[in-house]
Scaffold this motif. Sequence first.
Motif, PDB file in Angstrom:
ATOM      1  N   TYR A  72       0.834  -1.199   0.000  1.00 22.23           N
ATOM      2  CA  TYR A  72       0.000   0.000   0.000  1.00 22.23           C
ATOM      3  C   TYR A  72       0.868   1.248   0.000  1.00 22.23           C
ATOM      4  O   TYR A  72       1.851   1.333   0.742  1.00 22.23           O
ATOM      5  CB  TYR A  72      -0.902   0.029   1.239  1.00 22.23           C
ATOM      6  N   PHE A  73       0.480   2.217  -0.843  1.00 20.36           N
ATOM      7  CA  PHE A  73       1.055   3.556  -0.807  1.00 20.36           C
ATOM      8  C   PHE A  73      -0.013   4.498  -0.255  1.00 20.36           C
ATOM      9  O   PHE A  73      -1.141   4.504  -0.749  1.00 20.36           O
ATOM     10  CB  PHE A  73       1.456   4.029  -2.207  1.00 20.36           C
ATOM     11  N   MET A  74       0.342   5.297   0.737  1.00 17.88           N
ATOM     12  CA  MET A  74      -0.606   6.248   1.318  1.00 17.88           C
ATOM     13  C   MET A  74       0.049   7.624   1.353  1.00 17.88           C
ATOM     14  O   MET A  74       1.126   7.792   1.937  1.00 17.88           O
ATOM     15  CB  MET A  74      -1.033   5.807   2.720  1.00 17.88           C
ATOM     16  N   ASP A  75      -0.610   8.602   0.740  1.00 13.32           N
ATOM     17  CA  ASP A  75      -0.046   9.943   0.611  1.00 13.32           C
ATOM     18  C   ASP A  75      -0.684  10.871   1.643  1.00 13.32           C
ATOM     19  O   ASP A  75      -1.807  11.335   1.474  1.00 13.32           O
ATOM     20  CB  ASP A  75      -0.281  10.468  -0.809  1.00 13.32           C
ATOM     21  N   GLU A  76       0.019  11.090   2.722  1.00 11.81           N
ATOM     22  CA  GLU A  76      -0.422  11.962   3.818  1.00 11.81           C
ATOM     23  C   GLU A  76      -1.799  11.575   4.373  1.00 11.81           C
ATOM     24  O   GLU A  76      -2.700  12.413   4.469  1.00 11.81           O
ATOM     25  CB  GLU A  76      -0.434  13.423   3.367  1.00 11.81           C
ATOM     26  N   PRO A  77      -1.983  10.330   4.784  1.00  9.87           N
ATOM     27  CA  PRO A  77      -3.295   9.921   5.305  1.00  9.87           C
ATOM     28  C   PRO A  77      -3.677  10.599   6.609  1.00  9.87           C
ATOM     29  O   PRO A  77      -4.860  10.673   6.949  1.00  9.87           O
ATOM     30  CB  PRO A  77      -3.131   8.408   5.513  1.00  9.87           C
ATOM     31  N   PHE A  78      -2.686  11.121   7.360  1.00 13.14           N
ATOM     32  CA  PHE A  78      -2.977  11.756   8.646  1.00 13.14           C
ATOM     33  C   PHE A  78      -3.236  13.253   8.521  1.00 13.14           C
ATOM     34  O   PHE A  78      -3.571  13.899   9.521  1.00 13.14           O
ATOM     35  CB  PHE A  78      -1.806  11.544   9.612  1.00 13.14           C
ATOM     36  N   ALA A  79      -3.089  13.811   7.338  1.00 11.12           N
ATOM     37  CA  ALA A  79      -3.198  15.263   7.165  1.00 11.12           C
ATOM     38  C   ALA A  79      -4.623  15.742   7.429  1.00 11.12           C
ATOM     39  O   ALA A  79      -5.574  15.293   6.795  1.00 11.12           O
ATOM     40  CB  ALA A  79      -2.773  15.666   5.757  1.00 11.12           C
ATOM     41  N   GLY A  80      -4.772  16.661   8.371  1.00 12.40           N
ATOM     42  CA  GLY A  80      -6.051  17.311   8.618  1.00 12.40           C
ATOM     43  C   GLY A  80      -7.122  16.441   9.239  1.00 12.40           C
ATOM     44  O   GLY A  80      -8.303  16.797   9.189  1.00 12.40           O
ATOM     45  N   VAL A  81      -6.746  15.310   9.847  1.00 10.19           N
ATOM     46  CA  VAL A  81      -7.766  14.449  10.446  1.00 10.19           C
ATOM     47  C   VAL A  81      -7.808  14.658  11.954  1.00 10.19           C
ATOM     48  O   VAL A  81      -6.855  15.155  12.564  1.00 10.19           O
ATOM     49  CB  VAL A  81      -7.498  12.956  10.132  1.00 10.19           C
ATOM     50  N   ASP A  82      -8.913  14.269  12.554  1.00  8.24           N
ATOM     51  CA  ASP A  82      -9.064  14.391  13.997  1.00  8.24           C
ATOM     52  C   ASP A  82      -8.326  13.258  14.702  1.00  8.24           C
ATOM     53  O   ASP A  82      -7.871  12.292  14.067  1.00  8.24           O
ATOM     54  CB  ASP A  82     -10.540  14.392  14.387  1.00  8.24           C
TER      55      ASP A  82
END
Length: 245
Positions: free
Chosen positions: A150-160
């Motif tokens: 899996y490639f994930m591009d900034e999955p944590f950006a702007g999340v609660d």
Amino acid sequence: MTVAYQRKPVLWDVDYDAPPNRLVAIVGPNGAGKSTLIKACLGLVPRASGQVEFWGQSYRNSRARVGYVPQRESVDWDFPVSALDVVCMGRYRRIGWFRPVTGTHKAAALACMDRVSMRDYAGRQISQLSGGQQQRVFLARALAQEADLYFMDEPFAGVDAATERAIVDVLRELKSAGKTVMVVHHDLQTVPEYFDDVILLNMRIVAAGPVRDVFTKDNLHKTYGGRLTLLSEASDAVARAAGEL
């Protein structure tokens, strides 16, 4: 691999062999080429030179084994589909293009939505969801693909905070299932807590390997040039990981 935009190098002579069954953070300053690295691997941007192989094959021949979670900002959230429709898109290689989504595939998609606590929103139009909920839906779509990498591009950006915890739980589940996950990540303080390996990138790979070996003060300074105000906090995270604090 080298990637250039309008003859200006963005990635230069990048050479990396991803380890199996690891959570890998891709870390570096803004403009370092982190998202470009992922997109070049997936053929979404052209390469000036070099090649990318997945288990010794081209991406075209390995696509069914590779999942991708893009940046939220790159998605048209006004597209008229439900959250369940989006997750079912991860099943298309198993369903077949232009074929109906059967109950079996819908059940598999709903199970993936359960894993990110989004089943109750299955019928909701995607634009009606919050940013964190949208990110969970895209994570569920990747899970529905049942990929090996899996490639994930900034999955944590702007999340609660709740969504961040949910994402971390899913990452750990994937690792437990023998998957490899490569994540563009910005929060240096959480690298030692969330990831096994790290790539320190600034157009070139400054260092790559296990977090305990690579995520050091010296390597961070080489990567960021001492300009980042969070370096001292990141150094504390390094020390905590090493048991010095």
